[in-house]
Design an enzyme around this catalytic site. Structure first.
Site, PDB file in Angstrom:
ATOM      1  CB  SER A 265      -4.104  -6.385   5.038  1.00  0.00           C
ATOM      2  OG  SER A 265      -3.699  -5.111   4.609  1.00  0.00           O
TER       3      SER A 265
ATOM      4  NE  ARG B 158      -2.314  -8.279  -3.416  1.00  0.00           N
ATOM      5  CZ  ARG B 158      -3.006  -8.878  -2.475  1.00  0.00           C
ATOM      6  NH1 ARG B 158      -2.455  -9.155  -1.324  1.00  0.00           N
ATOM      7  NH2 ARG B 158      -4.256  -9.222  -2.669  1.00  0.00           N
TER       8      ARG B 158
ATOM      9  CE  LYS C  70     -12.549  -7.069   5.381  1.00  0.00           C
ATOM     10  NZ  LYS C  70     -11.678  -6.257   4.550  1.00  0.00           N
TER      11      LYS C  70
ATOM     12  CG  HIS D   8      -1.882  -1.016   1.403  1.00  0.00           C
ATOM     13  ND1 HIS D   8      -1.994  -1.755   2.558  1.00  0.00           N
ATOM     14  CD2 HIS D   8      -2.831  -1.479   0.559  1.00  0.00           C
ATOM     15  CE1 HIS D   8      -2.982  -2.625   2.420  1.00  0.00           C
ATOM     16  NE2 HIS D   8      -3.497  -2.492   1.205  1.00  0.00           N
TER      17      HIS D   8
END
Length: 151
Positions: free
Chosen positions: A127, A90, A41, A17
């Site tokens: 993450s 990515r 979440k 990031h």
């Protein structure tokens, strides 16, 4: 003014990031790092912690601002008067997922999505990997900016 929203949960911010934001600074007049809030979440870090990690990482970069938001990213773009969404890629799976979101956002608004490929040295970092390393007592510090501290 070219303003981009860089949305995500940033739980926590990773070196990937960080790299995308640093590189995006040369492309945009302002980057608004927008931490999305999703009640469904479970986060490892509180919203305040995540915001602090990012603000600290970019304290010397006046073109970066950090906010939190709920709802659609395109609604936030309109509110912030941003014409771009910045996203990092990515791998091919990221591309397919992000492409569908970008097409939807473009259909619902005039917002353009700008993709930057992550640097090869950070392309493996996510993450969720960082959280797993933290949960298992590993050295997470090689995966995140120095501002990320685990209590």
């Amino acid at each position: 003014m070219k303003k981009a929203i860089f949305p995500g949960s940033f739980d926590p911010i990773t070196l990937g990031h960080f790299d995308i934001i640093k590189r995006g600074v040369s492309l945009f007049d302002e980057i608004v790092v927008a931490i999305g809030v999703n009640a469904e979440k479970k986060y490892m870090f509180s919203l305040d912690e995540r915001k602090k990690f990012i603000e600290e990482a970019f304290k010397d970069e006046p073109k970066v601002r950090v906010i939190t938001y709920e709802g659609l990213t395109i609604d936030l773009c309109q509110k912030e008067k941003a014409n771009f969404i910045l996203r990092g890629l990515r791998n091919p799976a990221d591309f397919e997922f992000e492409k569908a979101i970008a097409h939807t956002n473009r259909r619902l608004s005039k917002i353009e999505t700008v993709f930057l490929l992550t640097a090869s040295k950070t392309s493996y970092i996510s993450s969720s990997i960082v959280r797993d390393v933290i949960r298992n007592g590993g050295d997470y510090t090689v995966l995140v900016p120095d501002s990320v501290k685990v209590n």
